[in-house]
Design an enzyme around this catalytic site. Structure first.
Site, PDB file in Angstrom:
ATOM      1  N   ASN A  39      -5.936   4.433   8.292  1.00 56.37           N
ATOM      2  CA  ASN A  39      -5.665   3.000   8.281  1.00 56.37           C
ATOM      3  C   ASN A  39      -6.495   2.359   7.170  1.00 56.37           C
ATOM      4  O   ASN A  39      -7.529   2.897   6.774  1.00 56.37           O
ATOM      5  CB  ASN A  39      -6.039   2.379   9.633  1.00 56.37           C
ATOM      6  CG  ASN A  39      -5.683   0.904   9.698  1.00 56.37           C
ATOM      7  OD1 ASN A  39      -4.611   0.494   9.255  1.00 56.37           O
ATOM      8  ND2 ASN A  39      -6.572   0.092  10.243  1.00 56.37           N
TER       9      ASN A  39
ATOM     10  N   GLU B 188      -7.542  -2.202  -2.465  1.00 60.84           N
ATOM     11  CA  GLU B 188      -6.819  -1.393  -1.470  1.00 60.84           C
ATOM     12  C   GLU B 188      -5.868  -0.434  -2.176  1.00 60.84           C
ATOM     13  O   GLU B 188      -5.784   0.750  -1.832  1.00 60.84           O
ATOM     14  CB  GLU B 188      -6.023  -2.290  -0.513  1.00 60.84           C
ATOM     15  CG  GLU B 188      -6.859  -3.111   0.439  1.00 60.84           C
ATOM     16  CD  GLU B 188      -5.990  -3.930   1.380  1.00 60.84           C
ATOM     17  OE1 GLU B 188      -4.929  -3.432   1.777  1.00 60.84           O
ATOM     18  OE2 GLU B 188      -6.373  -5.070   1.700  1.00 60.84           O
TER      19      GLU B 188
ATOM     20  N   HIS C 122      -8.193  -1.480   6.034  1.00 60.64           N
ATOM     21  CA  HIS C 122      -8.523  -2.797   6.566  1.00 60.64           C
ATOM     22  C   HIS C 122      -9.236  -3.599   5.483  1.00 60.64           C
ATOM     23  O   HIS C 122     -10.098  -3.058   4.777  1.00 60.64           O
ATOM     24  CB  HIS C 122      -9.431  -2.647   7.794  1.00 60.64           C
ATOM     25  CG  HIS C 122      -9.758  -3.952   8.446  1.00 60.64           C
ATOM     26  ND1 HIS C 122      -8.830  -4.667   9.171  1.00 60.64           N
ATOM     27  CD2 HIS C 122     -10.907  -4.683   8.463  1.00 60.64           C
ATOM     28  CE1 HIS C 122      -9.398  -5.779   9.613  1.00 60.64           C
ATOM     29  NE2 HIS C 122     -10.651  -5.812   9.198  1.00 60.64           N
TER      30      HIS C 122
ATOM     31  N   LEU D 201      -2.447   1.134  17.870  1.00 60.94           N
ATOM     32  CA  LEU D 201      -1.970   2.384  18.449  1.00 60.94           C
ATOM     33  C   LEU D 201      -2.746   2.690  19.729  1.00 60.94           C
ATOM     34  O   LEU D 201      -3.943   2.463  19.818  1.00 60.94           O
ATOM     35  CB  LEU D 201      -2.147   3.533  17.450  1.00 60.94           C
ATOM     36  CG  LEU D 201      -1.342   3.407  16.158  1.00 60.94           C
ATOM     37  CD1 LEU D 201      -1.749   4.507  15.179  1.00 60.94           C
ATOM     38  CD2 LEU D 201       0.151   3.473  16.431  1.00 60.94           C
TER      39      LEU D 201
ATOM     40  N   ASN E 283       0.827  -1.205   0.000  1.00 64.67           N
ATOM     41  CA  ASN E 283       0.000   0.000   0.000  1.00 64.67           C
ATOM     42  C   ASN E 283       0.866   1.262   0.000  1.00 64.67           C
ATOM     43  O   ASN E 283       0.486   2.274  -0.591  1.00 64.67           O
ATOM     44  CB  ASN E 283      -0.960   0.006   1.187  1.00 64.67           C
ATOM     45  CG  ASN E 283      -2.240  -0.764   0.880  1.00 64.67           C
ATOM     46  OD1 ASN E 283      -2.914  -0.489  -0.099  1.00 64.67           O
ATOM     47  ND2 ASN E 283      -2.562  -1.733   1.719  1.00 64.67           N
TER      48      ASN E 283
END
Length: 204
Positions: free
Chosen positions: A107, A174, A109, A93, A14
């Site tokens: 983020n 993604e 997922h 985190l 990514n």
């Protein structure tokens, strides 16, 4: 220009999709620093190959998660980053970090959140028998794979799919939507209101 810091634990595919979008001119931004908690992470190699600053921070030398995260914060602030992008960073985190960068940590997922958070999202989807899986880019908050959703992509589940085949098709999406989410941030088009992301229209 938007300055990006990337947190990665593995291969950094990514990360590469964001680098490629920048190089193609699609995304007006600069990856300033890549941080990994794994010394041999492929993501660090990708950064080095692109002339991007990289840093391995060993979590084992710190006696608390907060001290480890403070080391990351110190490095990110040294490079004056505006946005933190988690690209396969395999650590949750703490509130300490997330509050420091409120609505500035993205983020991704491999599921259509809020369904199937946590590890092995693709296996969870197959075990449940869903007909549509996908991926989600969201702002990180204090939960696991929670936080305001920015963009999602749906991936149909095919007959005979395995965790690996489904994951491969989701990963392709993604790589498409993560740079899009970063671009929206770079254009100042994302507003978080009442726990939801509003995508503002392009300014004329």
């Amino acid at each position: 220009m938007l300055k990006i810091g990337v947190l990665a634990s593995g291969r950094g595919s990514n990360l590469q999709s964001i680098i490629d979008s920048i190089e193609s001119g699609e995304l007006e931004a600069k990856v300033e620093l890549v941080i990994s908690d794994k010394e041999g992470a492929k993501a660090l190699e990708r950064a080095n190959n692109q002339g991007i600053a990289s840093k391995y921070i060993n979590p084992k030398i710190y006696d608390s998660k907060e001290k480890f995260e403070q080391a990351m914060i110190d490095a990110l602030e040294e490079y004056e980053v505006d946005l933190i992008v988690m690209a396969g960073f395999m650590r949750i985190l703490t509130p300490y970090f997330v509050r420091h960068y409120k609505n500035r940590v993205m983020n991704i997922h491999p599921s259509l959140l809020p369904s199937f958070p946590g590890l092995h999202a693709q296996k969870q989807a197959l075990d449940y028998g869903v007909k549509v899986a996908g991926c989600t880019v969201h702002f990180a908050d204090e939960g696991m794979d929670t936080g305001p959703i920015i963009i999602q992509a749906a991936v149909p589940v095919q007959e005979g799919d395995t965790e690996e085949t489904l994951a491969k098709r989701i990963l392709k999406e993604e790589h498409r939507i993560y740079p899009q989410a970063v671009k929206l941030y770079a254009q100042d088009r994302l507003e978080v209101k009442d726990g939801k992301v509003i995508v503002k229209a392009v300014k004329s």
